[in-house]
Design a protein around this motif. Sequence first.
Motif, PDB file in Angstrom:
ATOM      1  N   UNK A  58      43.440  35.732  35.090  1.00 24.93           N
ATOM      2  CA  UNK A  58      44.415  35.823  33.936  1.00 24.93           C
ATOM      3  C   UNK A  58      44.048  37.476  33.297  1.00 24.93           C
ATOM      4  N   UNK A  59      43.013  36.963  33.225  1.00 23.11           N
ATOM      5  CA  UNK A  59      42.393  38.236  31.829  1.00 23.11           C
ATOM      6  C   UNK A  59      42.698  39.543  32.240  1.00 23.11           C
ATOM      7  N   UNK A  60      42.332  39.803  33.055  1.00 22.49           N
ATOM      8  CA  UNK A  60      41.975  41.189  34.098  1.00 22.49           C
ATOM      9  C   UNK A  60      43.854  42.035  34.215  1.00 22.49           C
ATOM     10  N   UNK A  61      44.827  40.816  34.579  1.00 25.93           N
ATOM     11  CA  UNK A  61      45.845  40.724  35.265  1.00 25.93           C
ATOM     12  C   UNK A  61      46.605  40.940  33.772  1.00 25.93           C
ATOM     13  N   UNK A  64      45.214  46.058  29.308  1.00 22.59           N
ATOM     14  CA  UNK A  64      46.024  47.300  30.323  1.00 22.59           C
ATOM     15  C   UNK A  64      45.150  48.510  30.695  1.00 22.59           C
ATOM     16  N   UNK A  65      44.343  47.457  31.806  1.00 27.99           N
ATOM     17  CA  UNK A  65      43.860  48.913  32.639  1.00 27.99           C
ATOM     18  C   UNK A  65      44.099  49.724  34.280  1.00 27.99           C
ATOM     19  N   UNK A  70      38.753  46.980  37.492  1.00 32.41           N
ATOM     20  CA  UNK A  70      39.064  45.910  37.295  1.00 32.41           C
ATOM     21  C   UNK A  70      37.406  44.545  36.891  1.00 32.41           C
ATOM     22  N   UNK A  71      36.935  45.012  37.936  1.00 31.17           N
ATOM     23  CA  UNK A  71      35.863  44.442  38.213  1.00 31.17           C
ATOM     24  C   UNK A  71      34.600  44.975  37.469  1.00 31.17           C
ATOM     25  N   UNK A  72      34.985  45.525  36.357  1.00 29.47           N
ATOM     26  CA  UNK A  72      34.018  45.845  35.331  1.00 29.47           C
ATOM     27  C   UNK A  72      34.624  45.491  33.988  1.00 29.47           C
ATOM     28  N   UNK A  73      35.384  44.157  34.071  1.00 29.36           N
ATOM     29  CA  UNK A  73      35.506  43.741  32.763  1.00 29.36           C
ATOM     30  C   UNK A  73      34.514  42.255  32.772  1.00 29.36           C
TER      31      UNK A  73
END
Length: 365
Positions: A58-61, A64-65, A70-73
Amino acid sequence: MNLILGDGEVSSSELLQAQELVFNCSLSFIKPMSLKCAIDLGIPDIIHNHGQPITLSNLISSLPIHPSKAHFIHRLMRILVHFGFFSTQPQEEKKEEETYSLTLASRLLLKDSPFRATPFCLIPLNPLFLTPWHFLSTWLQKGDDDPTPFEMVNGMNFWDGVGNDPMAKCMFTEAMTSDSHLMSKVIVEEGKEVFQGLSSLVDVGGGAGIMAKAIANAFTNIKCTVLDLPYIVADLKGTHNLNFVEGDMFKKVPTANAVLLKWILHDWSDEEAVIILKNCREAIWSKDKGGKVIVIDMIIDESPKLESKSAETQLYFDMVMMINVTGRERNRKEWENLFLVAGFSHYKITTIEGQGLRSIIEVYP
């Protein structure tokens, strides 16, 4: 296994520990840079606005990336959790996915927080403030032409440098405002006895008057005056027990029962601080009438076992003073010498509960 290093033998374990210290020091820039990234992406506000602990997906979605990043977050959040800026716990229904929550530290980074500390994170990374650190050794090898590395690099003193850079000025002003909001709450709650019995107070270098307003609201019998430079207070409006006065603390301080110096004296050399203190001494009432100067500043503990986080932060600030201005963070003896040279007779120190960084020093004529 022991190895020969320098004048004696050391174990491989000791050598690895020494190497780890070097590694940690050389990589310490990662903490502020990772935090800056989280601030730039708005992660604290995203978690706050979610209203409950947020899953990684949910954070990734909400970020603004680019999808390919996404997999780096997870790795960014992992190190920020380690530093204490966020907390994490397994989700009850899906054990494989953690959820992230704010800590008190990240709550200070929210955009609508009255105690917003974001500027303190960003100021050191601004080139105006960061570049002089690269020339500290050069400055130390030169004569007295430049009083600080900041002035050597930027061709002007710190105050002019900040004033001439809109971005730096905005960040610095916001940082001081944020600190005043927090300290005013702490001082009014924890230091009530310091202001009891006062009828008038001058807040020297009080800026927009945040500290003075808090004191005037909490102690309605105290008439508060904010003294600062014309361009700072010219358009500010007072109330029945709060007013703003244009002036220069190096020339004259308005007469009052007490004078407040919050985080002022550490910006200045001993000689400059004595001038300010002498002007304050001339402004306050006599000892028998309750006159005093209230100093809110750091007192460095120079005991052999200097291990606390507060002590480390104080030493950081002392280096900041050396790089940017002519001031310093002082130990108890150095404060005492200032007060005596300025003509004061004695002082009283009150440690601010819950914070080892700064203390309240009441200085009496």
